[in-house]
Design a protein around this motif. Sequence first.
Motif, mmCIF file in Angstrom:
data_model
loop_
_atom_site.group_PDB
_atom_site.id
_atom_site.type_symbol
_atom_site.label_atom_id
_atom_site.label_comp_id
_atom_site.label_asym_id
_atom_site.label_seq_id
_atom_site.Cartn_x
_atom_site.Cartn_y
_atom_site.Cartn_z
ATOM 1 N N GLY A 293 0.832 -1.187 0.000
ATOM 2 C CA GLY A 293 0.000 0.000 0.000
ATOM 3 C C GLY A 293 0.875 1.248 0.000
ATOM 4 O O GLY A 293 2.068 1.191 0.265
ATOM 5 N N GLY A 294 0.297 2.394 -0.316
ATOM 6 C CA GLY A 294 1.076 3.616 -0.468
ATOM 7 C C GLY A 294 1.890 4.018 0.745
ATOM 8 O O GLY A 294 3.114 4.049 0.709
ATOM 9 N N GLN A 295 1.225 4.344 1.843
ATOM 10 C CA GLN A 295 1.921 4.871 3.019
ATOM 11 C C GLN A 295 2.850 3.834 3.643
ATOM 12 O O GLN A 295 3.985 4.135 4.000
ATOM 13 C CB GLN A 295 0.892 5.350 4.059
ATOM 14 C CG GLN A 295 0.039 6.508 3.592
ATOM 15 C CD GLN A 295 0.870 7.751 3.305
ATOM 16 O OE1 GLN A 295 1.854 8.034 3.992
ATOM 17 N NE2 GLN A 295 0.486 8.497 2.281
ATOM 18 N N LEU A 296 2.363 2.607 3.767
ATOM 19 C CA LEU A 296 3.178 1.559 4.359
ATOM 20 C C LEU A 296 4.384 1.244 3.485
ATOM 21 O O LEU A 296 5.486 0.989 3.976
ATOM 22 C CB LEU A 296 2.347 0.294 4.575
ATOM 23 C CG LEU A 296 3.060 -0.886 5.253
ATOM 24 C CD1 LEU A 296 3.605 -0.473 6.607
ATOM 25 C CD2 LEU A 296 2.119 -2.074 5.373
ATOM 26 N N GLY A 297 4.176 1.276 2.173
ATOM 27 C CA GLY A 297 5.281 1.025 1.260
ATOM 28 C C GLY A 297 6.391 2.048 1.407
ATOM 29 O O GLY A 297 7.576 1.707 1.407
ATOM 30 N N MET A 298 6.015 3.334 1.560
ATOM 31 C CA MET A 298 7.014 4.375 1.748
ATOM 32 C C MET A 298 7.731 4.223 3.087
ATOM 33 O O MET A 298 8.932 4.461 3.194
ATOM 34 C CB MET A 298 6.366 5.750 1.631
ATOM 35 C CG MET A 298 6.006 6.119 0.199
ATOM 36 S SD MET A 298 5.407 7.813 0.039
ATOM 37 C CE MET A 298 3.749 7.608 0.670
ATOM 38 N N LEU A 299 7.005 3.813 4.113
ATOM 39 C CA LEU A 299 7.608 3.624 5.429
ATOM 40 C C LEU A 299 8.634 2.482 5.401
ATOM 41 O O LEU A 299 9.759 2.623 5.903
ATOM 42 C CB LEU A 299 6.522 3.324 6.468
ATOM 43 C CG LEU A 299 7.022 3.012 7.890
ATOM 44 C CD1 LEU A 299 7.774 4.204 8.451
ATOM 45 C CD2 LEU A 299 5.842 2.641 8.789
ATOM 46 N N VAL A 300 8.247 1.362 4.788
ATOM 47 C CA VAL A 300 9.161 0.217 4.685
ATOM 48 C C VAL A 300 10.391 0.590 3.851
ATOM 49 O O VAL A 300 11.519 0.235 4.193
ATOM 50 C CB VAL A 300 8.437 -0.999 4.072
ATOM 51 C CG1 VAL A 300 9.425 -2.130 3.780
ATOM 52 C CG2 VAL A 300 7.352 -1.490 5.022
ATOM 53 N N SER A 301 10.171 1.339 2.775
ATOM 54 C CA SER A 301 11.285 1.788 1.940
ATOM 55 C C SER A 301 12.265 2.628 2.747
ATOM 56 O O SER A 301 13.484 2.455 2.649
ATOM 57 C CB SER A 301 10.771 2.611 0.755
ATOM 58 O OG SER A 301 9.962 1.839 -0.082
#
Length: 255
Positions: free
Chosen positions: A223-231
């Motif tokens: 997902g958008g926000q979670l993907g950026m956080l993991v990145s």
Amino acid sequence: MRTIVKYVMLDLLKNRIVMGYTLLLLVLSFGMFSIDENSTKGVLSLMNIALIFVPLISIIFSTIYVYNSAEFIELLVAQPLKRKTLWLSIYSGLALSLAVAFLIGVGVPVLIYESSATGLILVVSGLFQTLIFTGIALLASVKTRDKAKGIGVSILTWFVFTLIYDAIVMLLLFQFSDYPLEKPMIALTMLNPVDLSRILILLKLDISAMMGYTGAVFNEFFGGQLGMLVSAIVLLLWTTVPVWLSVKQFQKKDL
């Protein structure tokens, strides 16, 4: 430690290559935003510079600097300084100098033309690339005594991350197309800091069509926000691990 960091930073900020690098980024950045009124296109153009040109300059310049400063480093090692402190000071001076150059060359134009969350993500991603590839450069230089070989390893590392990686991913996709590859693709994405930063920017821009297969899978899975956080978390690991490995290597290296 502060004294060494300050000395390295002042020395590098007056360096003609660093000054030229800053000026070139500044000209390119203003040029990208001036070509089209749509600032999003300017961000996309700067993304390619931040994820290809910035890592190249960071890794080559840092590698050459370490080899050229060999006598200076040996002199400092002879002083009552811990090797860990010395090496981290050199890394900090190098990374901060190149980060300042990037902030001036790209950060200032982005602040003027695209002072949004997207622009911030672009600048943060470029800073990550600077820190990561400076750390990789120090690891390559401390593991290889020969200057030419060390520079070659650095260039090859950059080449793999920016150009060869996607070809390898596509080859794996064709070879194992009959198997579920979503999770392996996510793992492969985390192994490439350049691709991670690219996905981080494109997730924020919400341009899934430009993200490629790995980026699309990453967006779908996290997902958008979670993907950026993991990145961001993985990029932090990429920032610290090469430096930590180079410190360990420098501590036991026979100068």
